[in-house]
Scaffold this motif. Structure first.
Motif, PDB file in Angstrom:
ATOM      1  N   UNK A 128      10.217 -35.068  -5.601  1.00 39.83           N
ATOM      2  CA  UNK A 128      11.275 -35.692  -5.815  1.00 39.83           C
ATOM      3  C   UNK A 128      12.460 -35.508  -6.603  1.00 39.83           C
ATOM      4  N   UNK A 129      12.802 -34.200  -7.149  1.00 34.40           N
ATOM      5  CA  UNK A 129      14.135 -34.107  -7.548  1.00 34.40           C
ATOM      6  C   UNK A 129      14.748 -33.383  -6.418  1.00 34.40           C
ATOM      7  N   UNK A 130      14.147 -33.134  -4.984  1.00 29.97           N
ATOM      8  CA  UNK A 130      15.218 -32.294  -3.890  1.00 29.97           C
ATOM      9  C   UNK A 130      15.599 -33.630  -3.125  1.00 29.97           C
ATOM     10  N   UNK A 131      14.824 -34.830  -3.272  1.00 30.01           N
ATOM     11  CA  UNK A 131      15.582 -35.990  -2.795  1.00 30.01           C
ATOM     12  C   UNK A 131      16.673 -36.759  -3.544  1.00 30.01           C
ATOM     13  N   UNK A 132      16.584 -36.563  -5.039  1.00 35.86           N
ATOM     14  CA  UNK A 132      17.576 -36.864  -5.974  1.00 35.86           C
ATOM     15  C   UNK A 132      18.894 -36.289  -5.846  1.00 35.86           C
ATOM     16  N   UNK A 133      18.439 -34.334  -6.063  1.00 32.98           N
ATOM     17  CA  UNK A 133      19.360 -34.155  -5.024  1.00 32.98           C
ATOM     18  C   UNK A 133      20.627 -33.818  -4.013  1.00 32.98           C
ATOM     19  N   UNK A 134      19.485 -34.748  -2.908  1.00 33.94           N
ATOM     20  CA  UNK A 134      19.930 -34.738  -2.083  1.00 33.94           C
ATOM     21  C   UNK A 134      21.391 -36.182  -1.684  1.00 33.94           C
ATOM     22  N   UNK A 135      20.256 -37.628  -2.728  1.00 34.40           N
ATOM     23  CA  UNK A 135      21.203 -38.733  -3.059  1.00 34.40           C
ATOM     24  C   UNK A 135      22.244 -38.541  -3.947  1.00 34.40           C
ATOM     25  N   UNK A 136      22.228 -37.672  -4.489  1.00 29.22           N
ATOM     26  CA  UNK A 136      23.451 -37.219  -5.905  1.00 29.22           C
ATOM     27  C   UNK A 136      24.661 -36.530  -5.348  1.00 29.22           C
ATOM     28  N   UNK A 137      23.973 -35.293  -4.670  1.00 30.08           N
ATOM     29  CA  UNK A 137      25.168 -34.624  -3.459  1.00 30.08           C
ATOM     30  C   UNK A 137      25.837 -35.496  -2.594  1.00 30.08           C
ATOM     31  N   UNK A 138      25.582 -36.750  -1.948  1.00 33.72           N
ATOM     32  CA  UNK A 138      26.087 -37.853  -1.354  1.00 33.72           C
ATOM     33  C   UNK A 138      26.873 -38.941  -1.818  1.00 33.72           C
ATOM     34  N   UNK A 139      26.633 -38.949  -2.931  1.00 32.63           N
ATOM     35  CA  UNK A 139      27.018 -40.174  -3.457  1.00 32.63           C
ATOM     36  C   UNK A 139      28.499 -40.037  -3.526  1.00 32.63           C
ATOM     37  N   UNK A 140      28.525 -39.155  -4.122  1.00 30.69           N
ATOM     38  CA  UNK A 140      30.954 -39.133  -4.386  1.00 30.69           C
ATOM     39  C   UNK A 140      31.475 -39.423  -2.834  1.00 30.69           C
ATOM     40  N   UNK A 141      30.664 -38.894  -2.166  1.00 34.67           N
ATOM     41  CA  UNK A 141      31.226 -38.600  -1.249  1.00 34.67           C
ATOM     42  C   UNK A 141      30.509 -39.881   0.233  1.00 34.67           C
ATOM     43  N   UNK A 142      30.051 -40.533  -0.466  1.00 30.99           N
ATOM     44  CA  UNK A 142      29.335 -42.020   0.616  1.00 30.99           C
ATOM     45  C   UNK A 142      30.300 -42.652   1.628  1.00 30.99           C
ATOM     46  N   UNK A 143      31.540 -42.916   1.088  1.00 32.47           N
ATOM     47  CA  UNK A 143      32.903 -43.217   1.689  1.00 32.47           C
ATOM     48  C   UNK A 143      33.531 -42.447   2.359  1.00 32.47           C
ATOM     49  N   UNK A 144      33.187 -41.212   2.856  1.00 36.63           N
ATOM     50  CA  UNK A 144      33.846 -40.675   3.713  1.00 36.63           C
ATOM     51  C   UNK A 144      32.697 -40.768   5.102  1.00 36.63           C
ATOM     52  N   UNK A 145      31.319 -40.792   4.646  1.00 36.14           N
ATOM     53  CA  UNK A 145      30.392 -40.782   5.340  1.00 36.14           C
ATOM     54  C   UNK A 145      29.341 -42.085   6.220  1.00 36.14           C
ATOM     55  N   UNK A 146      30.492 -43.047   5.806  1.00 39.05           N
ATOM     56  CA  UNK A 146      30.255 -44.471   6.101  1.00 39.05           C
ATOM     57  C   UNK A 146      29.045 -44.787   7.626  1.00 39.05           C
ATOM     58  N   UNK A 147      29.504 -43.825   8.596  1.00 36.35           N
ATOM     59  CA  UNK A 147      29.223 -44.437  10.393  1.00 36.35           C
ATOM     60  C   UNK A 147      28.150 -43.535  10.219  1.00 36.35           C
ATOM     61  N   UNK A 148      28.227 -42.240   9.730  1.00 35.87           N
ATOM     62  CA  UNK A 148      26.723 -41.390   9.356  1.00 35.87           C
ATOM     63  C   UNK A 148      25.742 -42.061   9.054  1.00 35.87           C
TER      64      UNK A 148
END
Length: 112
Positions: free
Chosen positions: A17-37
């Motif tokens: 669960x911590x790794x999952x949360x880390x992955x989510x938090x890693x992407x959160x500030x950059x979500x707009x850059x990765x919409x298509x993906x």
């Protein structure tokens, strides 16, 4: 696909669960850059409902008009969790078409 996106998705698919949360938090500030993906990952993910919810949350956080069709599709779907994330995403998008879809969904009793 960028290295950041690949790393975040790898973490979000782990059982820890911590790794999952880390992955989510890693992407959160950059979500707009990765919409298509994010949309592609959402469309391809069938096994992990929690991951689909997180992906839809990230898609909403991106606030991209490119995600309107997916958000509307989930708004009209049967899955209540995904519908809730679609509502949140459409509210965050805050465009006239997004507001119109939310209004129709309320008028049709899909959402409160």
């Amino acid at each position: 696909m960028t290295k950041r996106f690949e790393q975040a998705m790898r973490l979000m698919r782990r059982r820890d669960p911590q790794a999952q949360e880390n992955g989510f938090q890693l992407l959160l500030p950059y979500a707009a850059e990765h919409v298509d993906e994010l949309v592609t990952a959402f469309d391809q993910e069938r096994a992990d409902h929690g991951l689909r919810c997180w992906l839809l949350e990230l898609i909403g956080e991106a606030r991209s008009p490119d995600a309107l069709a997916l958000l509307v599709e989930q708004l009209q779907g049967d899955d209540e969790s995904l519908r809730d994330w679609a509502v949140r995403g459409l509210k965050m998008l805050d465009t006239k078409p997004a507001r119109e879809h939310l209004w129709r969904a309320r008028a049709n009793g899909l959402i409160g």
